[in-house]
Design a protein around this motif. Structure first.
Motif, mmCIF file in Angstrom:
data_model
loop_
_atom_site.group_PDB
_atom_site.id
_atom_site.type_symbol
_atom_site.label_atom_id
_atom_site.label_comp_id
_atom_site.label_asym_id
_atom_site.label_seq_id
_atom_site.Cartn_x
_atom_site.Cartn_y
_atom_site.Cartn_z
ATOM 1 N N GLU A 141 0.819 -1.203 0.000
ATOM 2 C CA GLU A 141 0.000 0.000 0.000
ATOM 3 C C GLU A 141 0.858 1.260 0.000
ATOM 4 O OE1 GLU A 141 -2.673 -0.291 3.273
ATOM 5 O OE2 GLU A 141 -4.003 -1.730 2.271
ATOM 6 N N PHE A 142 1.934 1.247 0.771
ATOM 7 C CA PHE A 142 2.798 2.422 0.807
ATOM 8 C C PHE A 142 3.441 2.667 -0.553
ATOM 9 C CE2 PHE A 142 6.922 4.464 1.330
ATOM 10 C CZ PHE A 142 6.541 5.632 1.982
ATOM 11 N N VAL A 143 3.989 1.626 -1.138
ATOM 12 C CA VAL A 143 4.644 1.767 -2.439
ATOM 13 C C VAL A 143 3.638 2.225 -3.492
ATOM 14 C CG1 VAL A 143 5.781 0.511 -4.303
ATOM 15 C CG2 VAL A 143 6.494 0.144 -1.947
ATOM 16 N N GLN A 144 2.421 1.719 -3.425
ATOM 17 C CA GLN A 144 1.415 2.116 -4.415
ATOM 18 C C GLN A 144 1.097 3.598 -4.293
ATOM 19 O OE1 GLN A 144 0.345 -0.015 -6.899
ATOM 20 N NE2 GLN A 144 -0.305 1.965 -7.727
ATOM 21 N N LYS A 145 1.074 4.116 -3.063
ATOM 22 C CA LYS A 145 0.868 5.546 -2.872
ATOM 23 C C LYS A 145 1.994 6.342 -3.534
ATOM 24 C CE LYS A 145 -0.280 6.930 1.307
ATOM 25 N NZ LYS A 145 -0.309 7.005 2.778
ATOM 26 N N CYS A 146 3.219 5.850 -3.390
ATOM 27 C CA CYS A 146 4.368 6.523 -4.007
ATOM 28 C C CYS A 146 4.270 6.482 -5.526
ATOM 29 C CB CYS A 146 5.670 5.859 -3.564
ATOM 30 S SG CYS A 146 6.002 5.964 -1.787
ATOM 31 N N VAL A 147 3.899 5.328 -6.056
ATOM 32 C CA VAL A 147 3.785 5.163 -7.501
ATOM 33 C C VAL A 147 2.676 6.051 -8.056
ATOM 34 C CG1 VAL A 147 3.139 3.538 -9.331
ATOM 35 C CG2 VAL A 147 4.768 2.846 -7.554
ATOM 36 N N ASP A 148 1.540 6.065 -7.373
ATOM 37 C CA ASP A 148 0.407 6.867 -7.840
ATOM 38 C C ASP A 148 0.773 8.348 -7.913
ATOM 39 O OD1 ASP A 148 -1.130 4.606 -8.073
ATOM 40 O OD2 ASP A 148 -2.219 4.914 -6.189
ATOM 41 N N SER A 149 1.438 8.852 -6.874
ATOM 42 C CA SER A 149 1.789 10.270 -6.868
ATOM 43 C C SER A 149 2.844 10.575 -7.925
ATOM 44 C CB SER A 149 2.283 10.693 -5.478
ATOM 45 O OG SER A 149 3.412 9.933 -5.065
ATOM 46 N N PHE A 150 3.742 9.621 -8.189
ATOM 47 C CA PHE A 150 4.746 9.813 -9.232
ATOM 48 C C PHE A 150 4.101 9.845 -10.605
ATOM 49 C CE2 PHE A 150 7.652 8.011 -12.409
ATOM 50 C CZ PHE A 150 8.707 8.911 -12.318
ATOM 51 N N GLU A 151 3.232 8.879 -10.874
ATOM 52 C CA GLU A 151 2.592 8.805 -12.188
ATOM 53 C C GLU A 151 1.669 9.998 -12.443
ATOM 54 O OE1 GLU A 151 2.624 3.949 -12.850
ATOM 55 O OE2 GLU A 151 0.745 4.954 -12.337
ATOM 56 N N ALA A 152 1.144 10.593 -11.372
ATOM 57 C CA ALA A 152 0.330 11.791 -11.536
ATOM 58 C C ALA A 152 1.192 12.966 -12.006
ATOM 59 C CB ALA A 152 -0.367 12.142 -10.219
ATOM 60 N N GLN B 212 14.420 10.320 -7.489
ATOM 61 C CA GLN B 212 14.246 11.638 -6.885
ATOM 62 C C GLN B 212 12.902 11.724 -6.161
ATOM 63 O OE1 GLN B 212 15.687 15.274 -9.165
ATOM 64 N NE2 GLN B 212 15.616 13.758 -10.803
ATOM 65 N N HIS B 213 11.885 11.163 -6.771
ATOM 66 C CA HIS B 213 10.549 11.192 -6.161
ATOM 67 C C HIS B 213 10.556 10.445 -4.834
ATOM 68 C CE1 HIS B 213 6.214 11.486 -5.973
ATOM 69 N NE2 HIS B 213 6.132 10.174 -5.778
ATOM 70 N N MET B 214 11.227 9.297 -4.794
ATOM 71 C CA MET B 214 11.267 8.506 -3.566
ATOM 72 C C MET B 214 12.072 9.191 -2.465
ATOM 73 S SD MET B 214 9.282 6.011 -4.166
ATOM 74 C CE MET B 214 9.590 4.806 -2.872
ATOM 75 N N LEU B 215 12.859 10.193 -2.845
ATOM 76 C CA LEU B 215 13.605 10.986 -1.867
ATOM 77 C C LEU B 215 13.082 12.415 -1.791
ATOM 78 C CD1 LEU B 215 17.219 9.676 -2.462
ATOM 79 C CD2 LEU B 215 16.039 9.743 -0.256
ATOM 80 N N SER B 216 11.909 12.655 -2.332
ATOM 81 C CA SER B 216 11.307 13.981 -2.264
ATOM 82 C C SER B 216 10.826 14.258 -0.850
ATOM 83 C CB SER B 216 10.136 14.078 -3.243
ATOM 84 O OG SER B 216 9.085 13.211 -2.849
ATOM 85 N N ASN B 217 10.630 15.535 -0.535
ATOM 86 C CA ASN B 217 10.130 15.901 0.794
ATOM 87 C C ASN B 217 8.813 15.198 1.098
ATOM 88 O OD1 ASN B 217 12.313 17.607 1.064
ATOM 89 N ND2 ASN B 217 11.192 19.434 0.448
ATOM 90 N N GLU B 218 7.968 15.127 0.079
ATOM 91 C CA GLU B 218 6.657 14.500 0.235
ATOM 92 C C GLU B 218 6.779 13.057 0.715
ATOM 93 O OE1 GLU B 218 3.249 12.770 -2.794
ATOM 94 O OE2 GLU B 218 4.631 14.306 -3.494
#
Length: 397
Positions: free
Chosen positions: A79-90, A362-368
């Motif tokens: 679930e956590f990884v999917q949240k990361c993927v969803d926000s990246f793909e957006a 970079q996204h996985m190390l973003s502030n978000e």
């Protein structure tokens, strides 16, 4: 020639795997469904430019797909990884991320990665534990990141440790995404019931041994409630290494690049742990499989846990108050040493979409994502988030 190279590669993998001593675990707690805050959802100007360049490079405007392999297969991990993927793909609709969870057991991961090398299916981006920086780095699995980092807008925000943990022979091949310290937690209610003072927990090996005996509950010879979690499988040395180092063993002979398990300090540590095991104060389990940990099932009084496991236990058992042991000293004469693993992220050397892979890193190390991981899993941060003006907006300070 290609077949010969694969045979040579297989031999190298077999040698490297034989020397592997993994560390860390990826056990995670249930992730809340709240989405990230609005202030951290904006894409930086640099990221937008890089994304645009990546989109232009995709063939005929077709979508680029990258593979991301992460630690853990639990529902919380997924679930956590999917949240990361969803926000990246957006943010980058022309890049699709296919995420795959790997077993938290290091030997299982090695089997999967070795097979990926031989079948040319190595992931574009991979989450790994600290030991794999050396074991897989020696096999050339990872892309060197120095040139990518040079143009990264947030490179100065990342803590030095996150860089240092990801170096192999002076080259930056990975970036730390979170430390994974192991802390001895105990149940205060069980201490009180057993007549032990929860305000004065064990601080030495001998005190731990005595407390474990008092806290253990048995039905005949069968332990029904363990005084202490002692794993029957500890292939990553997460449980045993602190005892070895606290006794004075280096664990690894770095000069000769071989294990140092036969010095007197190591013998002292293993002798003590053997005595503990013979006392019948624990319930057998695999150290790397967090779901099997007796403490997490309410069947143990003391256990060495990661921050995310502690957070999960507190969520599942809000009525139970936890205490924490000091770092255990062998006999009180010298300070003790505890274990801290590290989870990192790397780019596969064979990736065909390196620019897209770097954007995802970079996204996985973003502030978000860094802050979301800390809020959800209680892990220490790896960036100076407060340098970011966007992060400081709102209620966070």
């Amino acid at each position: 020639m290609r077949k010969r190279n694969k045979v040579q590669r297989l031999l190298a993998i077999m040698i490297g795997a034989a020397m592997l001593a993994g560390c860390g675990s990826s056990d995670t707690q249930q992730v809340p469904q709240d989405t990230a805050t609005e202030e951290n959802s904006a894409v930086s100007a640099q990221e937008s430019t890089q994304a645009q360049g990546t989109n232009e490079k995709s063939e005929s405007g077709e979508q680029v797909t990258i593979q991301y392999w992460h630690q853990g297969t639990s529902q919380a991990d997924t679930e956590f990884v999917q949240k990361c993927v969803d926000s990246f793909e957006a943010k980058y609709p022309n890049i699709k991320v296919e995420a795959t969870g790997m077993s938290s057991t290091i030997s299982d991961q090695e089997t999967k990665l070795n097979a990926a090398v031989l079948s040319d299916t190595y992931p574009d981006v991979i989450q790994l534990v600290l030991a794999e920086v050396g074991s897989r780095g020696a096999l050339g699995d990872f892309e060197k990141l120095d040139s990518y980092i040079e143009g990264w807008e947030e490179k100065d925000d990342l803590f030095d440790s996150a860089y240092e943990m990801g170096k192999y022979q002076g080259n930056q091949v990975a970036l730390g995404i979170f430390p994974n310290p192991q802390v001895y937690a105990f149940r205060k209610d069980k201490f009180t019931e057993a007549g032990l003072d929860p305000q004065n927990p064990p601080a030495t090996w001998e005190e731990l041994k005595n407390a474990a005996e008092v806290l253990t509950e048995r039905d005949g010879d069968k332990v029904v409630f363990a005084g202490l979690d002692i794993p029957s499988i500890d292939s990553s040395l997460v449980f045993t290494e602190p005892y070895m180092r606290s006794a004075g063993s280096p664990v690894i002979d770095e000069l000769n690049l071989k294990p140092a398990f036969t010095d007197q300090a190591a013998i002292d540590a293993f002798s003590f742990l053997g005595e503990l095991a013979q006392m019948n104060v624990s319930i057998p389990h695999d150290q790397q499989k967090g779901d099997e940990r007796p403490f997490m099932k309410g069947m143990s009084a003391i256990s060495n846990l990661s921050p995310q496991q502690i957070g999960q236990f507190m969520k599942d058992n809000p009525e139970v108050e936890l205490g924490y042991l000091p770092v255990l000293s062998k006999d009180g004469s010298e300070p003790g040493i505890s274990f801290c693993g590290y989870n990192l992220i790397a780019m596969g050397a064979t990736s065909k979409h390196k620019e897209a892979a770097w954007l995802f890193m970079q996204h996985m190390l973003s502030n978000e994502i860094v802050w979301m991981r800390t809020e959800d899993f209680k892990v220490p941060i790896v960036k100076n988030l407060w340098k970011s003006s966007s992060f400081n907006q709102g209620t966070r300070n």
